[in-house]
Motif scaffolding. Structure first.
Motif, mmCIF file in Angstrom:
data_model
loop_
_atom_site.group_PDB
_atom_site.id
_atom_site.type_symbol
_atom_site.label_atom_id
_atom_site.label_comp_id
_atom_site.label_asym_id
_atom_site.label_seq_id
_atom_site.Cartn_x
_atom_site.Cartn_y
_atom_site.Cartn_z
ATOM 1 N N MET A 42 75.662 -2.085 90.013
ATOM 2 C CA MET A 42 75.391 -1.605 91.356
ATOM 3 C C MET A 42 76.601 -1.757 92.257
ATOM 4 S SD MET A 42 72.350 -2.741 93.842
ATOM 5 C CE MET A 42 71.802 -3.724 92.520
ATOM 6 N N ALA B 281 72.673 2.521 88.343
ATOM 7 C CA ALA B 281 72.471 1.116 88.698
ATOM 8 C C ALA B 281 71.556 0.430 87.685
ATOM 9 C CB ALA B 281 71.892 0.998 90.097
ATOM 10 N N ILE C 45 68.395 1.692 96.040
ATOM 11 C CA ILE C 45 68.747 0.737 94.978
ATOM 12 C C ILE C 45 68.187 -0.645 95.310
ATOM 13 C CG2 ILE C 45 70.685 -0.433 93.851
ATOM 14 C CD1 ILE C 45 72.255 2.242 94.235
#
Lengths: 726, 164
Positions: free
Chosen positions: A6, A402, A431
């Motif tokens: 990420m 991610a 995310i």
């Protein structure tokens, strides 16, 4: 593990310079759908798909295809379905962030299909239901999607007329569509679209050439139309991304590092866990999820973390830093950032007059009134996220990366959102919410606070622009050298006719995370160019309008300058001390703008007030005049903030003024009298208008302040200390 | 936590929340009245504006514990059945919105203004509305909408009756 992915994903966003980033992002998705799936999902009726031009093998068509032929083009950018009951549903990956494209696209379909506008539903920005779209930015919806939907709707109409002609055994050329019916004006008989489609499963791929209604004959498009579903917005019923809820939902909060780029050394989460919060630590990602925002916030406050961060540049030293860190002028993208013609050095040496000046612009924030928000939910290994983004398909890609899952396992939906202005291209909250939801095994919503939005989003790039010019005694510009450090290359080329030019964009390792913004770097580049033009005119003692027109051949641009000058009453003498007049204008995103401003500067207090602004704008054939005016007014007002007082202050990796009580945005009392002249060029294709009108504001105001006070301000914002000349 | 009674849009509710909780959180998260928006959390933008006993107040900086028996009105509570409030209708007629995230706060502030000043001048509207931000920049249209609503309200039978 995933937080490493990420953070590298997020950091790769940091250094993408906006306009090249936009131009280069290519659709990678390969569409794979069976027409039977469409009808299973949509019900019987008629389906018209629009294939992307470069897809190649798809320009077959002509007649509709019946059952049995199941292949559809691989790359589609929109489709339209008319059900057996006559409902019209249009699917596009574009999204609505307040620019009112839901309305203008509905108008385009209504016009070609001959169906009332309120009978059309647009499904937008849902990665499962709508075709791939790169994103809603760059003022491209009107020139591209509007045209595609017109073609799709026109094909559908012709097909319906064909069906009626077969039924009546008559020539389709006699028949017309109107009010969701096919009518034969000779016999007065008519049949509803719905009746023609009973029991049918027809598909058609967009033909290569389609007769579109010329702009001069538009009836629905070209007229003002009210915002679609406006009632839901005035009653509070519309659910924005931050209003979404699910049963059993938790609220998520992130622990933010004390400075940009900080590394987490240690974390004690015992207390937070005792409070009943789910705590996730994954690399530098630390977040909690709890049944209420209050509990989530308390849990974050109860975390004890140690961070390590490195010294970073501050806003005080920003412009020195940008020049020092800059690369040699280069054209890394091949997109024409840099340009050279003739011999600038020779021409400068031999010019009658020279001028050399430096202009700067600060980082500014988008401040979308709805901060970033996302709600995420996992079903096994599949994740669904509702979020406010201008790039739902881009956010799908970010989520897939991610979490290291295929894009097919990710669905992103974009409810009509509380604005973006180029500031919502990324999927941070998506995310964050998805990471917390995976740990909590329940849906999680993350809504950023205003402080988070000011700090952890991204900014319009700051920049330094150096301009050198040479002019002949008669006012013809002979040499032009223009270097932009960091702020970007949009609008960097000059539209004035100059035989010797050197124009360069220089990349810089930006101290703050930066990205797209309404009108991008065109605001900075036009500010520098149009200020410099004003300075040259004064050097030569020429009228600034006359000087511009002398060096300008572009007819469309001349037309807007002349129209605005006429409406403004350019050339009138000043009636009060402190009064000043100025202009700025240019060309961007296929639109042409000229902005004339009147300011009043209080001789005692130094207070600057923008009293009146006249804009003339031309973007080809006008689709929705009232919405166009609204976009121009909005651009002017937003542009006024960046021109006069907006600036992000930062120090050593921290934002110092990241709240609305410390960062001033335009309010009711800042609004000047706005007068907008629309030039409607029905012979030219329609262009977007969400960005271009903004670019004339800063130079027009700066030039007007010079006219009022003889003080030349070369930095944006012009009067950062409130509204006073310091 | 405590069971707290409050009246919103002429309905009584009991919520289990800390008295320090903001009224905005109670409206949005406890009562699912999401028409009032979060914009800044410090009373600077006006997106969360509601009426407390008829007066515009920033719900993000109003604590639940201070409400007591006061009547709360939100954007969800000003239309009568299917008939929009004249201010809501005027915002639609004048296209006084782009993304419309500020709209409910703008409308509630305008309702509050027109309750105390039936015929506000342009400058009075600007003064009163200064605390509400529209980042899309539809301010001129919002001023027009409020002026239009004022004239519609002046024409309404209730207003005529009251002025006699």
């Amino acid at each position: 593990m995933s937080s490493k992915v990420m953070s590298s994903e997020v950091s790769s966003q940091l250094f993408l310079e906006p306009e090249r980033y936009e131009l280069k992002a290519a659709p990678v998705y390969r569409f794979d759908l069976d027409r039977r799936d469409f009808f299973k999902f949509l019900g019987a009726g008629l389906l018209v798909v629009s294939a992307l031009k470069h897809a190649g093998a798809v320009q077959e068509s002509g007649g509709a295809r019946r059952r049995g032929e199941d292949s559809l083009p691989k790359e589609i950018d929109a489709w339209l379905h008319i059900g057996e009951d006559g409902t019209v549903t249009v699917y596009t990956g574009k999204v609505e962030v307040g620019q009112n494209i839901r309305t203008s696209l509905s108008q385009a379909v209504a016009e070609e299909l001959h169906v009332p506008i309120d009978k059309i539903e647009l499904v937008m920005g849902d990665t499962q239901l709508t075709p791939f779209d790169m994103g809603t930015f760059g003022s491209r919806t009107t020139p591209t999607m509007n045209l595609q939907l017109r073609r799709v709707a026109a094909s559908a109409r012709d097909l319906l007329i064909g069906l009626a002609a077969t039924q009546w055994q008559t020539d389709p050329a006699h028949l017309v569509g109107s009010d969701a019916k096919v009518t034969d004006p000779q016999t007065n008989r008519s049949v509803e679209y719905a009746a023609l489609l009973k029991g049918q499963q027809l598909t058609q791929t967009l033909p290569a050439e389609d007769p579109l209604i010329p702009a001069a004959n538009w009836r629905v498009a070209g007229q003002s139309a009210h915002k679609v579903a406006g009632r839901d917005f005035v009653t509070g019923r519309h659910r924005y991304p931050s209003d979404q809820t699910l049963p059993d939902m938790l609220h998520g909060k992130l622990l933010r590092p004390p400075a940009f780029g900080a590394t987490l050394l240690s974390l004690d989460s015992q207390k937070a866990e005792q409070m009943g919060a789910v705590v996730v630590r994954d690399g530098n990602f630390v977040g909690v999820a709890a049944p209420s925002v209050a509990l989530a916030s308390s849990a974050v406050a109860a975390l004890h973390a140690e961070w390590k961060s490195d010294p970073q540049p501050s806003s005080k030293d920003l412009f020195d830093y940008l020049k020092k860190d800059a690369t040699e002028g280069k054209d890394p993208s091949g997109d024409g950032d840099s340009y050279e013609t003739g011999s600038v050095d020779k021409a400068l040496a031999s010019a009658d007059h020279h001028l050399q000046q430096t202009y700067t612009v600060s980082y500014i924030a988008h401040v979308p009134l709805e901060p970033r928000a996302a709600l995420a939910k996992w079903d096994g290994d599949k994740v669904t996220v509702w979020t406010g983004t201008q790039r739902p398909f881009g956010v799908r890609g970010q989520l897939a990366e991610a979490f290291r899952i295929p894009e097919e396992k990710v669905r992103v939906l974009m409810p009509d959102t509380g604005s973006g202005y180029g500031g919502k291209h990324t999927g941070e909250t998506a995310i964050e919410a998805a990471r917390l939801a995976r740990a909590a095994k329940r849906p999680v919503k993350v809504v950023w606070t205003r402080e988070e939005e000011f700090t952890w989003a991204y900014f319009r790039p700051a920049g330094v622009i150096d301009v050198k010019s040479g002019v002949a005694a008669d006012g013809a510009i002979t040499a032009w050298e223009f270097h932009n450090y960091n702020s970007g290359s949009a609008g960097i080329r000059t539209y004035y006719e100059i035989p010797n030019q050197r124009i360069m964009f220089h990349e810089v390792n930006s101290p703050l995370r930066q990205g797209s913004y309404r009108a991008l770097a065109a605001t900075a580049n036009h500010f520098a160019r149009e200020s410099h033009m004003d300075e040259l005119a004064h050097t030569l003692k020429l009228d600034p309008l006359e000087f511009r027109l002398k060096n300008l051949k572009n007819e469309r641009l001349r037309a807007v300058f002349q129209a605005a000058a006429k409406r403004f009453g350019w050339g009138a003498s000043k009636s009060t001390p402190g009064q000043g007049f100025g202009m700025g204008g240019g060309y961007e995103k296929l639109g042409n703008i000229a902005t004339f401003a009147e300011v009043n500067v209080d001789g005692k207090s130094g207070e600057v007030k923008v009293v009146r602004v006249v804009s003339a704008f031309e973007c080809g054939a006008i689709v929705n005049p009232d919405n166009l005016r609204s976009q121009i007014e909005g651009s002017n007002i937003q542009g006024l903030g960046g021109a006069l007082f907006e600036a992000i202050e930062f120090e050593n990796g921290k934002i110092l003024n990241g709240r609305l009580s410390r960062y001033r945005v335009p309010r009711f009392s800042d609004v000047p009298a706005l007068d907008t002249v629309l030039l409607d060029r029905k012979d030219l294709p329609s262009a977007g208008a969400g960005e271009c009108p903004m670019i004339g504001m800063a130079p027009a105001i700066a030039n007007a302040i010079f006219d009022a006070t003889a003080r030349r301000l070369r930095s944006l914002p012009l009067v950062p200390n409130g509204l006073k000349l310091s | 936590m405590a069971a707290i009674h409050l009246s919103v849009n002429r309905q009584s509710y009991t919520v289990d929340a800390d008295p320090q909780t903001s009224l905005l959180t109670v409206l949005r998260d406890h009562l699912d009245l999401t028409g009032s928006k979060y914009g800044c959390g410090e009373g600077q933008c006006g997106a969360c504006t509601v009426l407390v006993d008829g007066k515009a107040q920033r719900s993000c900086i109003t604590r639940l514990g201070t409400i007591g028996a006061k009547q709360i009105t939100t954007i969800e509570g000003i239309a009568a059945a299917d008939r929009l409030h004249p201010v809501q209708q005027a915002f639609l007629d004048e296209e006084a919105m782009q993304c419309a995230y500020c709209t409910s706060g703008m409308i509630m502030a305008a309702v509050s203004l027109l309750a105390v000043n039936r015929h506000p001048t342009h400058d009075e509207i600007v003064d009163f509305m200064e605390g509400n931000i529209c980042r899309c920049g539809t301010y001129p249209r919002i001023v027009s909408a409020i002026q239009k609503a004022a004239s519609v309200l002046a024409e309404s039978p209730a207003a005529k009756g009251a002025s006699r």
